[in-house]
Design a protein around this motif. Structure first.
Motif, mmCIF file in Angstrom:
data_model
loop_
_atom_site.group_PDB
_atom_site.id
_atom_site.type_symbol
_atom_site.label_atom_id
_atom_site.label_comp_id
_atom_site.label_asym_id
_atom_site.label_seq_id
_atom_site.Cartn_x
_atom_site.Cartn_y
_atom_site.Cartn_z
ATOM 1 N N ALA A 299 0.834 -1.200 0.000
ATOM 2 C CA ALA A 299 0.000 0.000 0.000
ATOM 3 C C ALA A 299 0.872 1.255 0.000
ATOM 4 C CB ALA A 299 -0.911 -0.010 1.223
ATOM 5 N N TYR A 300 1.954 1.204 0.783
ATOM 6 C CA TYR A 300 2.857 2.351 0.859
ATOM 7 C C TYR A 300 3.521 2.603 -0.493
ATOM 8 C CZ TYR A 300 7.123 4.941 1.879
ATOM 9 O OH TYR A 300 8.139 5.853 1.858
ATOM 10 N N TYR A 301 3.984 1.516 -1.090
ATOM 11 C CA TYR A 301 4.708 1.664 -2.342
ATOM 12 C C TYR A 301 3.802 2.200 -3.448
ATOM 13 C CZ TYR A 301 8.155 0.775 -5.923
ATOM 14 O OH TYR A 301 9.058 0.937 -6.927
ATOM 15 N N THR A 302 2.594 1.657 -3.517
ATOM 16 C CA THR A 302 1.686 2.109 -4.585
ATOM 17 C C THR A 302 1.211 3.541 -4.342
ATOM 18 O OG1 THR A 302 -0.037 0.923 -3.399
ATOM 19 C CG2 THR A 302 0.782 -0.104 -5.406
ATOM 20 N N ALA A 303 1.196 3.954 -3.097
ATOM 21 C CA ALA A 303 0.758 5.318 -2.817
ATOM 22 C C ALA A 303 1.825 6.333 -3.205
ATOM 23 C CB ALA A 303 0.409 5.457 -1.333
ATOM 24 N N ARG A 304 3.106 5.899 -3.128
ATOM 25 C CA ARG A 304 4.191 6.849 -3.320
ATOM 26 C C ARG A 304 4.840 6.769 -4.699
ATOM 27 N NH1 ARG A 304 2.709 10.245 -0.267
ATOM 28 N NH2 ARG A 304 3.466 10.549 1.834
ATOM 29 N N ASN A 305 4.580 5.714 -5.430
ATOM 30 C CA ASN A 305 5.280 5.544 -6.696
ATOM 31 C C ASN A 305 4.324 5.272 -7.844
ATOM 32 O OD1 ASN A 305 8.275 5.304 -5.727
ATOM 33 N ND2 ASN A 305 7.054 4.015 -4.357
ATOM 34 N N ARG A 306 4.685 5.808 -8.989
ATOM 35 C CA ARG A 306 3.973 5.444 -10.227
ATOM 36 C C ARG A 306 4.829 4.422 -10.940
ATOM 37 N NH1 ARG A 306 -1.028 7.684 -9.938
ATOM 38 N NH2 ARG A 306 -0.683 8.906 -8.061
ATOM 39 N N ALA B 278 -1.407 7.932 0.939
ATOM 40 C CA ALA B 278 -1.517 8.961 -0.084
ATOM 41 C C ALA B 278 -1.957 10.291 0.498
ATOM 42 C CB ALA B 278 -2.508 8.496 -1.154
ATOM 43 N N GLY B 279 -2.683 10.223 1.614
ATOM 44 C CA GLY B 279 -3.179 11.456 2.230
ATOM 45 C C GLY B 279 -2.107 12.212 2.999
ATOM 46 N N VAL B 280 -0.956 11.581 3.242
ATOM 47 C CA VAL B 280 0.099 12.240 4.012
ATOM 48 C C VAL B 280 0.984 13.067 3.069
ATOM 49 C CG1 VAL B 280 2.069 11.881 5.536
ATOM 50 C CG2 VAL B 280 0.088 10.381 5.684
ATOM 51 N N ASP B 281 1.288 14.292 3.495
ATOM 52 C CA ASP B 281 2.107 15.192 2.688
ATOM 53 C C ASP B 281 3.494 14.580 2.419
ATOM 54 O OD1 ASP B 281 3.298 17.296 1.460
ATOM 55 O OD2 ASP B 281 2.415 18.788 2.817
ATOM 56 N N ARG C 18 11.908 4.630 5.840
ATOM 57 C CA ARG C 18 10.997 5.794 5.860
ATOM 58 C C ARG C 18 9.593 5.331 6.231
ATOM 59 N NH1 ARG C 18 13.354 7.373 0.942
ATOM 60 N NH2 ARG C 18 11.449 6.980 -0.241
ATOM 61 N N MET C 19 9.185 4.204 5.629
ATOM 62 C CA MET C 19 7.847 3.710 5.894
ATOM 63 C C MET C 19 7.696 3.352 7.372
ATOM 64 S SD MET C 19 5.938 0.339 4.407
ATOM 65 C CE MET C 19 6.622 -0.811 5.570
ATOM 66 N N LEU C 20 8.700 2.601 7.885
ATOM 67 C CA LEU C 20 8.575 2.119 9.254
ATOM 68 C C LEU C 20 8.687 3.248 10.275
ATOM 69 C CD1 LEU C 20 10.664 -1.192 9.069
ATOM 70 C CD2 LEU C 20 8.176 -0.958 9.266
ATOM 71 N N ARG C 21 9.671 4.151 10.068
ATOM 72 C CA ARG C 21 9.949 5.143 11.121
ATOM 73 C C ARG C 21 9.099 6.393 11.005
ATOM 74 N NH1 ARG C 21 16.376 5.086 11.689
ATOM 75 N NH2 ARG C 21 16.654 2.850 11.984
ATOM 76 N N ILE C 22 8.868 6.817 9.772
ATOM 77 C CA ILE C 22 8.175 8.092 9.611
ATOM 78 C C ILE C 22 6.678 7.905 9.372
ATOM 79 C CG2 ILE C 22 8.176 10.300 8.399
ATOM 80 C CD1 ILE C 22 10.942 9.838 9.321
ATOM 81 N N MET C 23 6.369 7.053 8.387
ATOM 82 C CA MET C 23 4.999 7.009 7.933
ATOM 83 C C MET C 23 4.067 6.237 8.863
ATOM 84 S SD MET C 23 4.785 8.853 5.339
ATOM 85 C CE MET C 23 3.435 8.373 4.282
ATOM 86 N N LEU C 24 4.511 5.072 9.343
ATOM 87 C CA LEU C 24 3.601 4.260 10.147
ATOM 88 C C LEU C 24 3.046 5.005 11.362
ATOM 89 C CD1 LEU C 24 4.715 0.527 10.011
ATOM 90 C CD2 LEU C 24 2.851 1.707 8.860
ATOM 91 N N PRO C 25 3.900 5.725 12.109
ATOM 92 C CA PRO C 25 3.328 6.479 13.231
ATOM 93 C C PRO C 25 2.281 7.501 12.778
ATOM 94 C CG PRO C 25 5.696 6.333 13.444
ATOM 95 C CD PRO C 25 5.355 5.796 12.087
ATOM 96 N N VAL C 26 2.496 8.088 11.601
ATOM 97 C CA VAL C 26 1.548 9.104 11.134
ATOM 98 C C VAL C 26 0.188 8.496 10.807
ATOM 99 C CG1 VAL C 26 1.111 10.847 9.356
ATOM 100 C CG2 VAL C 26 3.434 10.493 10.219
ATOM 101 N N VAL C 27 0.209 7.318 10.202
ATOM 102 C CA VAL C 27 -1.057 6.729 9.771
ATOM 103 C C VAL C 27 -1.609 5.731 10.798
ATOM 104 C CG1 VAL C 27 -0.538 7.007 7.322
ATOM 105 C CG2 VAL C 27 0.089 4.890 8.487
ATOM 106 N N ARG C 28 -1.221 5.891 12.036
ATOM 107 C CA ARG C 28 -1.639 4.918 13.040
ATOM 108 C C ARG C 28 -3.148 4.672 13.073
ATOM 109 N NH1 ARG C 28 0.220 6.104 18.861
ATOM 110 N NH2 ARG C 28 -1.783 7.143 18.831
ATOM 111 N N PRO C 29 -3.974 5.725 12.980
ATOM 112 C CA PRO C 29 -5.418 5.446 13.008
ATOM 113 C C PRO C 29 -5.851 4.476 11.906
ATOM 114 C CG PRO C 29 -5.018 7.792 13.192
ATOM 115 C CD PRO C 29 -3.705 7.162 12.908
#
Lengths: 604, 464
Positions: A419-426, A489-492, A509-520
């Motif tokens: 999900a992370y990869y498809t959200a960030r990459n074309r 995708a909703g995260v800046d 990046r996914m583990l340290r930065i993004m996962l905490p942001v998308v916790r809900p």
């Protein structure tokens, strides 16, 4: 950020492999079965060409079943969404007891559909049904009505139950959307002098559209495949008065025609229709961003007309009155009115489970008393003790817990990176991948069970924990991927850029930065998967059912209480409640995250 | 072909001139909206319609070729034998699984090295589960079901007479054993049986002044009307999907009709149309049944109200008393023979379920050991008493003949008639009947077309 295909493979291949193994191959097996001549006992007698499809098209009940299916989907989805819009609006206001109302809506969502349907069937009985008792006490009807038996009412009864069980989930998705709307927008609207309708029409609805789109798609698929509601309530009724394509496919394969080939043909047909509907819908909605599509135009036209009618019929004078009411009376009424409305809503949605709870204390005779009793006359506390002797509940609970927890963990590990990869990459095949994931969501396990069983035998996984865990993970992959894709995708992107400068790879990046942001969102995906697996029935019955070695899941074990000649409702209800409590508690503890989590961005 | 159809039409027409609207309105090709009225309904039970009986029962019976299969079919095989076998069965009650697990435990203790894996499935799901196993070629070593002939016809089953010792094999009640053959070989071991009888509420009968249970359809209508006037359900009629093949067989047979006539399916015979019309009369013209009989299931919809004292008469079953007891019912009821029409001989419906064994290489020895263990009198009787069913063996019948729950029904076994379950086409006929028969009771339905559907299902395989 365009990468080579091989690189993206590392991120998405576990998902793709899982989907192909557990869903695509059995689906092909289903297509293959539909082209085979299979006799009444299940033995195959070679290639049949399109004979099964021809037989299906010649069935006299076909037209009736198809029209039932269309009515079922349109009515259940439509009414659920309209009611859920109102409920979400209510639950978005602050009032005393709001949390309680929200919890009340969680119960029907968290309870297994089989069990909810069972209690509804019990409530809708003719002479001893509590719905009849209630309506007769109110003076609405004078004699009992066979709600699910009388062919005149049976279909509408299941439609009504379908709506009631679909509303809670829909409400939560829309509530999440409402909460995401910036309050400042409303302030601006007020300054411009917009009335309540105009505010709703021109501010709330447009901003709610992403959530509405998600709700519509998820609810349509959910409703299309909600086999248990119709199956449990009217499945044993003669005739096809209340059949939809899915229940009818089951009847064709295993009950009436005993023709698994023809049943498979109907399932193939079913899946094709659903895929077309969902893809058309997605296209219409997505296309709307750039150019107005037919759906967008219809939507606008409809709301415009409603708005006009509203203002015309209301006229200037009533507006003044309602304005005064709004300013003077409403603030005084509001602290009482909202909690009251909330109470009614909560009572309505909890009522079936209250009946379940109270009936679990009744003895066998009182369960069938005419007219039904509201409270047990003799409280049979022993039901709650005896059920532990009737069923090996500890073993069943343990198995379901292990399988639900392991499946949830597995699906998160596999789906979140994808999900992370498809959200960030074309990348090449991205759309293909997302469509594949979406399509897996429309395949009902009940249609694929033969193929799955065959594969599980092939890999020697019958009655093994790992096999049922893998299968369950696959069926929940789509939901997790979808929700998490929307979240990421909703995260800046700016948040990640700093980390990128420091040289962090995408995995870190996914583990340290993004996962905490998308916790809900993560919590939502986790809970949703857990509940789906906890309540899963058909697959467990087939590939994980070995009482000799204590390998049975809770829903399968509880079903043993449905004997050849009678159903022990009291034990069934006790066991159902025991099975539901852990899930509801889990839900309630994360309720606050849940609302945030379902704001799954939008459809990318 | 054309000639034959015309001949059929002719005979139908001539029948119509003799009969009143009752059966020919439904039988005529152009008749759609059948309306049953008081006069046509009364004609059914008055005996005037009896003349047109094309298929009297009686002699028909089981045309099956019963013969003792020779023992050499069961010669030990050369393949390596397996000591672990699987048993798949249906959940008759909430205690079925516990019984089989317990029995398997005892068997394993008595036969070290052997293992029986038990899998019990509820009856709502067993057909789907077994069909899935067959499609994927995962044959259970032993299966408990209510049919066997389809698998036998496909060569999937092994003959069972060689699997059990002669003591066990010769102990089965002959009528049950006879009903376990397919093309000369015994493939089913009779497991349980049940029989039916008319149950009537003695208190209600006394209250409305009926002194004896009805023996004919005409008397049944008269009694039911009186009971209905007193505010009870006259006759509890369950034609919902749960067990309507049993209810239907009773009415069909008691009017002199049958599933098959001269070895040909005859579900839509004129006599059977008349029987179905009569049921429609009970519901829609005399109005002596409960509401929605076409959608009422037996246990919850008819047994329960009877046990609660709300119903005058029902077709009861031998296992019903144990249910009434579980429900703490105080209903004061009597048991009588099934009321008949057209002077039909007394009979009862006997239902039996089977144990069958699928051919899995090397399973013969272990299957044989376990089956012999199960049919030991104490193990078998324990199964029957815990599940509430009648025995199919003579030893167990003797053991249970003083049990008040079993005694009255054991005497009925000799006059029991069975479903044509040895015909491989029966499951499909039964499936269609279960799924459609109830629709015939919607007022104005063409009853014949419902029976036509069942006839078609019985005579057409999936191959078309």
């Amino acid at each position: 950020m365009r990468h080579h295909t091989w690189r993206s493979l590392a991120w998405i291949s576990p998902s793709v492999l899982l989907i192909i193994a557990v869903i695509t191959l059995p689906a092909l097996r289903m297509v293959w079965t539909s082209l085979q001549l299979t006799d009444e006992t299940g033995v195959s007698h070679g290639f049949a060409g399109l004979a099964n499809y021809e037989r299906l098209l010649a069935e006299p009940a076909l037209v009736n079943v198809l029209s039932n299916t269309v009515v079922w989907v349109l009515l259940v989805v439509g009414v659920s969404i309209v009611v859920a819009l109102g409920l979400a609006q209510l639950l978005n206001k602050r009032f005393f007891g709001r949390r309680l109302v929200r919890w009340a809506l969680i119960v029907p969502w968290a309870t297994s559909l089989v069990m909810t349907s069972t209690v509804w069937r019990y409530m809708l009985e003719g002479g001893n049904g509590i719905v009849n008792r209630f309506l007769m006490d109110l003076g609405v009807i004078s004699a009992p009505i066979g709600w699910y038996q009388d062919p005149r009412y049976a279909f509408w009864s299941v439609v009504a139950v379908g709506i009631v069980v679909t509303i809670p989930f829909t409400t939560y998705v829309l509530l999440a959307g409402l909460q995401a709307i910036d309050q400042q927008v409303y302030e601006a609207g007020k300054l411009d002098g917009a009335g309540p309708w105009k505010t709703y029409r021109y501010i709330t609805l447009p901003l709610l559209r992403p959530a509405l789109v998600i709700a519509t798609i998820l609810v349509t698929i959910y409703v299309f495949n909600s086999f248990p509601v119709i199956w449990v309530i009217t499945g044993s009724n003669p005739g096809n008065f209340s059949d939809i394509t899915l229940t009818w496919a089951y009847k064709i394969a295993f009950q009436q025609q005993l023709n698994t080939g023809e049943g498979a043909a109907l399932s193939v047909f079913n899946v094709l229709i659903l895929i077309v509907v969902v893809l058309l819908y997605l296209r219409a909605v997505n296309g709307d961003r750039e150019r107005k599509s037919w759906l967008g135009r219809t939507w606008t036209a409809l709301t415009e007309r409603l708005g006009e009618r509203w203002s015309r019929s209301a006229g200037p004078a009533p507006v003044k009155v309602s304005g005064r009411v709004r300013r003077k009376v409403w603030p005084r009424v509001r602290p009482v009115a909202l909690p009251l409305v909330g109470l009614v809503v909560a009572a309505f949605f909890l009522a079936p489970y209250a009946v379940m709870f109270l009936s679990s204390f009744k003895d066998g005779a009182e369960l069938y008393a005419v007219p039904a009793t509201y409270l047990p006359q003799h409280w049979e506390w022993s039901n709650w003790a005896n059920v532990w002797d009737v069923l090996p509940l500890t073993m069943l609970l343990r198995n379901s817990l292990i399988i639900a927890a392991a499946s949830t963990a597995l699906v998160l590990v596999i789906a979140v990176p994808a999900a992370y990869y498809t959200a960030r990459n074309r990348f090449t095949g991205r759309t293909g991948f997302l469509n594949l994931v979406l399509i897996t969501q429309v395949l009902a396990p009940v249609a694929l069970v033969v193929g799955i069983y065959q594969e599980v035998i092939y890999v020697d996984g019958v009655n093994q924990y790992w096999a049922i865990v893998v299968v369950n993970a696959a069926f929940n992959l789509a939901f997790v991927t979808w929700i998490m894709n929307g979240q990421f995708a909703g995260v800046d992107v700016a948040i990640e850029e700093a980390a990128m400068m420091e040289g962090l790879g995408p995995m870190r990046r996914m583990l340290r930065i993004m996962l905490p942001v998308v916790r809900p969102g993560l919590v939502t995906a986790l809970v949703f998967t857990f509940i789906q697996v906890w309540n899963e029935f058909v697959i467990s019955l087939t590939v994980f059912n070995d009482p000799t070695h204590d390998r049975v899941t809770l829903p399968v074990g509880i079903q043993q209480l449905v004997g050849l000649n009678q159903t022990n409702y009291q034990y069934l209800f006790v066991a159902s409640l025991i099975a539901t409590v852990p899930v509801v508690v889990l839900f309630i503890t994360i309720e606050r995250h849940l609302v945030g989590g379902l704001t799954a961005g939008s459809v990318k | 072909m054309e000639v034959r159809r015309r001949a059929q039409l002719f005979s139908l027409l001539s029948v119509c001139t003799v009969l009143t609207a009752t059966s020919c309105a439904a039988g005529g090709p152009s008749a759609s909206g059948t309306t049953l009225d008081q006069t046509s309904c009364d004609k059914i039970t008055s005996g005037t319609a009896a003349g047109a009986s094309p298929n009297r029962p009686g002699g028909g019976g089981q045309s099956l070729n019963v013969q003792q299969a020779s023992l050499e079919t069961g010669l030990p095989r050369t393949t390596t034998s397996s000591k672990t076998i699987s048993f798949v069965g249906g959940a008759y009650t909430g205690t079925t699984e516990a019984y089989w697990k317990d029995l398997a435990g005892k068997f394993e203790a008595a036969n070290p090295g052997y293992k029986v894996n038990i899998r019990i499935i509820d009856w709502n799901n067993i057909d789907q589960q077994v069909s899935t196993m067959i499609q994927t070629k995962q044959y259970p070593d032993i299966l408990n079901q209510n049919k066997f002939s389809g698998w036998a016809a496909n060569g999937l089953l092994q003959p069972v007479d060689s699997l059990v010792t002669p003591t066990v094999g010769n102990d089965f009640i002959p009528s049950f054993k006879k009903n376990s053959y397919y093309q000369g070989s015994q493939y089913g071991l009779p497991l349980i049986a049940s029989t039916r009888a008319l149950f009537y509420n003695k208190d209600i009968f006394a209250k409305v002044g009926i002194d004896k249970p009805p023996a004919t359809w005409a008397e049944l209508v008269a009694s039911a009307k009186k009971i209905k006037e007193a505010g009870y359900t006259g006759y509890g009629l369950p034609l919902g999907g749960e067990e309507n093949q049993g209810e239907w067989s009773l009415w069909m047979w008691s009017n002199g009709g049958d599933w098959k006539s001269n070895d040909q399916w005859s579900v839509n015979s004129e006599r059977n149309v008349q029987s179905l019309n009569f049921l429609s009369c009970l519901a829609n013209v005399y109005k002596v049944t409960q509401a929605n009989p076409g959608q009422t299931n037996r246990t919850d919809g008819v047994f329960r109200p009877f046990a609660n004292g709300q119903t005058g008469m029902i077709m009861g079953a031998s296992f019903a008393p144990s249910l009434f007891k579980q429900w703490n019912s105080t209903v004061n009821y009597g048991i009588a023979p099934i009321p008949v029409n057209n002077g039909t001989e007394p009979f009862t419906l006997g239902v039996q379920d089977y144990l069958v064994s699928f051919k899995n290489p090397g399973n013969t020895e272990a299957v044989s050991k376990f089956l012999n263990f199960f049919y030991q009198t104490d193990n078998y009787v324990r199964f029957l008493t815990s599940q509430g069913f009648l025995p199919t063996t003579q030893t167990a019948s003797t053991a249970l003949k003083d049990d008040p729950d079993f005694a009255p029904y054991l005497d009925l076994l000799p006059i029991a008639k069975f479903y044509p379950s040895t015909d491989p086409a029966f499951p499909k006929a039964q499936g269609t009947l279960e799924a459609q028969l109830g629709t015939a009771l919607t007022p104005g339905t063409d009853t014949k077309s419902v029976l036509d559907q069942i006839q078609t299902a019985a005579t057409q395989g999936n191959g078309g």
